[in-house]
Motif scaffolding. Structure first.
Motif, PDB file in Angstrom:
ATOM      1  N   ARG A 242    -110.053  22.000 -14.790  1.00  0.00           N
ATOM      2  CA  ARG A 242    -108.764  21.833 -15.388  1.00  0.00           C
ATOM      3  C   ARG A 242    -108.295  22.929 -16.326  1.00  0.00           C
ATOM      4  NH1 ARG A 242    -109.243  16.172 -18.094  1.00  0.00           N
ATOM      5  NH2 ARG A 242    -111.371  16.824 -18.686  1.00  0.00           N
ATOM      6  N   ALA A 243    -107.054  23.161 -16.570  1.00  0.00           N
ATOM      7  CA  ALA A 243    -106.608  24.144 -17.645  1.00  0.00           C
ATOM      8  C   ALA A 243    -107.183  23.837 -19.126  1.00  0.00           C
ATOM      9  CB  ALA A 243    -105.215  24.315 -17.651  1.00  0.00           C
ATOM     10  N   LEU A 244    -108.019  24.409 -19.306  1.00  0.00           N
ATOM     11  CA  LEU A 244    -108.843  24.255 -20.745  1.00  0.00           C
ATOM     12  C   LEU A 244    -107.717  24.122 -21.757  1.00  0.00           C
ATOM     13  CD1 LEU A 244    -112.204  26.046 -20.281  1.00  0.00           C
ATOM     14  CD2 LEU A 244    -111.702  23.683 -19.964  1.00  0.00           C
ATOM     15  N   ALA A 245    -106.890  25.051 -22.100  1.00  0.00           N
ATOM     16  CA  ALA A 245    -105.866  25.081 -23.104  1.00  0.00           C
ATOM     17  C   ALA A 245    -104.924  23.819 -23.112  1.00  0.00           C
ATOM     18  CB  ALA A 245    -105.249  26.311 -23.001  1.00  0.00           C
ATOM     19  N   ARG A 246    -104.866  23.354 -22.049  1.00  0.00           N
ATOM     20  CA  ARG A 246    -104.042  21.936 -22.210  1.00  0.00           C
ATOM     21  C   ARG A 246    -104.929  20.587 -22.423  1.00  0.00           C
ATOM     22  NH1 ARG A 246    -101.142  25.125 -18.418  1.00  0.00           N
ATOM     23  NH2 ARG A 246    -102.161  24.089 -16.578  1.00  0.00           N
ATOM     24  N   LEU A 247    -106.347  20.753 -22.673  1.00  0.00           N
ATOM     25  CA  LEU A 247    -106.918  19.680 -22.948  1.00  0.00           C
ATOM     26  C   LEU A 247    -107.363  19.461 -24.500  1.00  0.00           C
ATOM     27  CD1 LEU A 247    -109.719  20.012 -20.229  1.00  0.00           C
ATOM     28  CD2 LEU A 247    -107.696  18.493 -20.286  1.00  0.00           C
ATOM     29  N   PRO A 248    -107.625  18.373 -25.066  1.00  0.00           N
ATOM     30  CA  PRO A 248    -108.016  18.264 -26.403  1.00  0.00           C
ATOM     31  C   PRO A 248    -109.474  19.262 -26.402  1.00  0.00           C
ATOM     32  CG  PRO A 248    -107.534  16.204 -25.730  1.00  0.00           C
ATOM     33  CD  PRO A 248    -107.334  17.250 -24.584  1.00  0.00           C
ATOM     34  N   TYR A 276    -112.286  31.072 -16.987  1.00  0.00           N
ATOM     35  CA  TYR A 276    -111.604  29.777 -17.432  1.00  0.00           C
ATOM     36  C   TYR A 276    -110.669  29.431 -16.147  1.00  0.00           C
ATOM     37  CZ  TYR A 276    -112.985  31.737 -21.746  1.00  0.00           C
ATOM     38  OH  TYR A 276    -113.628  32.235 -23.026  1.00  0.00           O
ATOM     39  N   PRO A 277    -110.619  27.921 -15.643  1.00  0.00           N
ATOM     40  CA  PRO A 277    -109.790  27.724 -14.638  1.00  0.00           C
ATOM     41  C   PRO A 277    -108.355  28.252 -14.771  1.00  0.00           C
ATOM     42  CG  PRO A 277    -111.101  25.872 -15.043  1.00  0.00           C
ATOM     43  CD  PRO A 277    -111.466  26.879 -16.152  1.00  0.00           C
ATOM     44  N   TYR A 278    -107.833  28.828 -13.750  1.00  0.00           N
ATOM     45  CA  TYR A 278    -106.427  29.279 -13.799  1.00  0.00           C
ATOM     46  C   TYR A 278    -106.319  30.550 -14.297  1.00  0.00           C
ATOM     47  CZ  TYR A 278    -105.199  24.753 -12.375  1.00  0.00           C
ATOM     48  OH  TYR A 278    -105.566  23.430 -11.810  1.00  0.00           O
ATOM     49  N   VAL A 299    -119.795  36.388 -22.097  1.00  0.00           N
ATOM     50  CA  VAL A 299    -118.376  36.857 -21.399  1.00  0.00           C
ATOM     51  C   VAL A 299    -117.688  35.649 -20.936  1.00  0.00           C
ATOM     52  CG1 VAL A 299    -117.694  38.119 -19.517  1.00  0.00           C
ATOM     53  CG2 VAL A 299    -119.692  38.840 -20.605  1.00  0.00           C
ATOM     54  N   GLY A 300    -116.405  35.666 -21.384  1.00  0.00           N
ATOM     55  CA  GLY A 300    -115.564  34.831 -20.803  1.00  0.00           C
ATOM     56  C   GLY A 300    -114.309  35.553 -20.066  1.00  0.00           C
ATOM     57  N   VAL A 301    -113.878  35.433 -18.733  1.00  0.00           N
ATOM     58  CA  VAL A 301    -112.863  35.963 -18.245  1.00  0.00           C
ATOM     59  C   VAL A 301    -111.634  35.208 -17.922  1.00  0.00           C
ATOM     60  CG1 VAL A 301    -114.504  37.706 -17.068  1.00  0.00           C
ATOM     61  CG2 VAL A 301    -114.063  35.455 -15.830  1.00  0.00           C
TER      62      VAL A 301
END
Length: 352
Positions: A242-248, A276-278, A299-301
């Protein structure tokens, strides 16, 4: 029809940009655009499949193209490095040799069957990002479900929120337009609920979404087999994609942490990297970069286009990647893409 025309014009513009970048690189212009190196994004690596409707073709490249790309990048002087080694490499001030790191999202079985032999032939390390819900068959791939469903049907009825609508899928360009509308629906609503409704629609029309996952995604034992290879590493890719930035924040933390736990169960060590998904700006924000660092990821891509520069040193958990895109399978395009020139020419937009 309008959607198909827009798609053709977009691809023509991108191809033109890649050709221009190839020329500019060949004459030595815009060298600074290359930065320190590049992280490539891949998904499927497999022989071409014929489909009447293939909206996800950009996510597929052939083993032959991957082989030619690695050969070309070697000739261009790139050093192939493991993603885990990236922070140390970025910190070196005196290393002028450009590097390339290779990543594959979702854990597709063809990464083991077709990509691994190519990477092994070139002694190129790579990281496969694993979504627990996919490998454990608890979550579906909505874009694959839709591709299968729209390929099979001639007519479709769905309620996007204003009442049921029926679509004649045999009208020119209608399948692609409806696919785009579903994508907007997923990204514009509660993702879990939207995907659940797509899964329900598929089952009503004879398509089992989890069967598609079983057919495409490695299970735990296959992931363990892959991770045993000295060139392969596994990274976290959340649980439910799931798109993390749109989650609590609490949900985002759980998705990231549980994914790391899952990889650790398979490999015996926690992963150093997360994808990160998407990976777009509205799906992976500075908040996710902070959370990743707090959870111990080095690392985060993302999928934001760009090369790795000295400026990325302070944001190693929000790094750009460049896509090896199925619509542009020419090794000179991969070489041009690594130069960083196309992202500058196209206003930092990646091929899609």
């Amino acid at each position: 029809m309008e959607q198909a025309i827009r798609d053709r014009l977009k691809r023509a513009a991108i191809s033109g940009g890649l050709e221009t970048a190839t020329i500019l690189k060949s004459v030595g212009l815009m060298r600074d655009a290359a930065g320190l190196g590049v992280i490539f994004t891949l998904h499927h690596v497999r022989p071409p499949l014929f489909r009447r409707f293939a909206p996800n073709a950009h996510l597929e490249i052939s083993p032959e193209f991957l082989d030619r790309t690695l050969t070309r990048l070697k000739r261009d002087g790139y050093d192939f490095i493991a993603l885990d080694a990236l922070p140390e490499r970025m910190a070196r001030k005196d290393d002028r040799q450009p590097f390339a790191a290779f990543t594959l999202d979702d854990g597709n079985r063809d990464n083991l069957d077709h990509a691994l032999p190519v990477f092994a032939r070139h002694n190129a390390p790579f990281t496969v990002f694993v979504a627990q819900g996919l490998s454990e068959r608890t979550h579906s791939l909505w874009w694959e479900t839709l591709a299968e469903l729209l390929d099979r049907l001639d007519r479709l009825t769905f309620d996007f929120g204003a009442g049921p609508e029926s679509f004649d899928l045999n009208r020119g360009g209608q399948r692609r337009a409806i696919f785009a509308r579903f994508a907007a629906y997923v990204h514009g609503h509660n993702e879990t609920e939207a995907v659940g409704r797509i899964d329900e629609l598929a089952r009503q029309n004879g398509v089992e979404p989890l069967d598609l996952v079983r057919a495409a995604i490695m299970d735990r034992m296959e992931l363990k087999q892959l991770a045993a290879h000295p060139l392969a590493a596994l990274g976290a890719h959340t649980v439910g994609h799931r798109a993390l930035a749109r989650l609590p924040e609490a949900e985002a933390v759980a998705e990231m942490s549980l994914s790391a736990d899952y990889v650790a169960e398979i490999t015996g060590r926690r992963p150093a990297a997360i994808a990160y998904p998407y990976g777009t700006a509205d799906a992976a924000s500075p908040r996710e970069a902070r959370l990743a660092a707090e959870l111990g990821f080095a690392v985060g891509v993302t999928t934001r286009p760009g090369t790795i520069t000295a400026a990325n040193t302070a944001t190693a958990t929000l790094l750009p990647r460049l896509s090896l895109n199925g619509h542009y399978q020419k090794e000179r395009y991969a070489s041009a893409l690594a130069s960083g020139i196309p992202t500058l020419l196209m206003g930092r937009r990646a091929p899609a």
